[in-house]
Design an enzyme around this catalytic site. Sequence first.
Site, mmCIF file in Angstrom:
data_model
loop_
_atom_site.group_PDB
_atom_site.id
_atom_site.type_symbol
_atom_site.label_atom_id
_atom_site.label_comp_id
_atom_site.label_asym_id
_atom_site.label_seq_id
_atom_site.Cartn_x
_atom_site.Cartn_y
_atom_site.Cartn_z
ATOM 1 N N SER A 134 -4.308 71.587 40.207
ATOM 2 C CA SER A 134 -5.114 70.826 39.248
ATOM 3 C C SER A 134 -4.996 69.336 39.541
ATOM 4 O O SER A 134 -4.112 68.895 40.287
ATOM 5 C CB SER A 134 -4.652 71.113 37.819
ATOM 6 O OG SER A 134 -4.929 72.449 37.455
ATOM 7 N N ALA A 135 -5.873 68.560 38.954
ATOM 8 C CA ALA A 135 -5.836 67.102 39.133
ATOM 9 C C ALA A 135 -4.554 66.535 38.528
ATOM 10 O O ALA A 135 -4.045 67.050 37.523
ATOM 11 C CB ALA A 135 -7.058 66.470 38.472
#
Length: 348
Positions: free
Chosen positions: A64-65
Site C-alpha cells: 500500500s502507499a
Amino acid sequence: MGGAVSAGEDNDELIDNLKEAQYIRTELVEQAFRAIDRADYYLEEFKDNAYKDLAWKHGNIHLSAPCIYSEVMEALDLQPGLSFLNLGSGTGYLSSMVGLILGPFGVNHGVELHSDVIEYAKQKLDFFIKTSDSFDKFEFCEPSFVTGNCLEISPDCTQYDRVYCGAGVQKEHEDYMKNLLKVGGILVMPLEEKLTKITRTGPSAWETKKILAVSFAPLIQPNHADSGKSRLVHLPPVAVRSLQDLARIAIRGTIKKIIHQETMSKNGNGLKNPPRFKRRRVRRRRMETIVFLDKEVFASRISNPSDDNNNCEDIEDERREEEETKPSELKPDPPVNFLREKFLLLLS
C-alpha cells in the site's frame, strides 16, 4: 491510492514528508518507519519507485502507499506487549514495523492468501534480521505468517488486541472482523471505501471512526468448489516464552544497557562533541618592579632565568591542544555495530 506527499530521495526523506503532512504523528510510529527501509521490500528492478507515496503491485506482491500505512499505524495505537493480527499480510513490511513496537513479549501473526507471497515475506524477514542494524536497536516481535483465506479463520482462535485488514471488507463481513477483537481492542480496515477504526469498548459495544477515503481491492471470497468444504485457517498458538527465549531476551537487554552506558561514558553523557578537558596549567608570570628615584619613576622587569623556556613550552602546549580540538577533516569512521560485536565475543 497514495500521492498525498511528494517523493523522497531516500527512506528518511519519505518519512520527513509524511511527518510534515501529519500522516506520521507519534514518535513510536516514526521510529518504526525509519528503522525499516521501504525499498528493501521491492523487487530490485522496481526500487526507483520505493520512496514515492504510491501503492505498488507486481503479480501477487502488493504494498500500500506509505500514507496509508502511516495512517494505519497511527490508528492502531500500538504498545509493547500487545497481540496483533494482520489479515492480508503480504510482503510483511507492515508486520515488521509493528513488531518493532510490540517488543519481545508481543504476538505478531499474519494471514496471507498466496503461498508465493508468504515465501517472499519470509525472505524479506530473514534479510532484515541478518543485515539490518535496526534489528539490534529494537526488541523485535518476529512475525509468523500462515497461508489461507482470512475469512476462514478457525472459530476457536484466540482474540487479538489489534487487527488490521489490508483488503476491502464487505458490509456482511463486518461482524466477523469485529469478533476477532478482545474487549478494548482496535480493528482498522477499509469498510465501504473508508479506512475505518473500530474500538471494542465492551462485549457488545463498539466505537467507530472514519479516518479517510480509500480504494482497496475487495476481500476474495472463499472458494469451496473443489471439495465443498471450508479450509479452516489455524493461526499460530500463543505460547508462553521458553526459558531459552527469556534468557536470550535478558542477555540482549543487558548487553544493550552496557553498550549504552559505555557510549554515554565515552561521549560525555551522550554529547556528540563533548568539550575536551584541558589540563590546568600554572603560568609563571614575569615580575615587574617600579623604582622611585627622586622625582623620576623607572620601571624594570626582573626575569626568572627559566622564564623564556617556560613561555615557549606554554605556547607549544597551546598549539598542540588547538590542533587536538580542531574538527577532523577526514571522513568519520563507519558506524560500529557494538551489540553484534559483543555477541560474537561471547560466542568466541
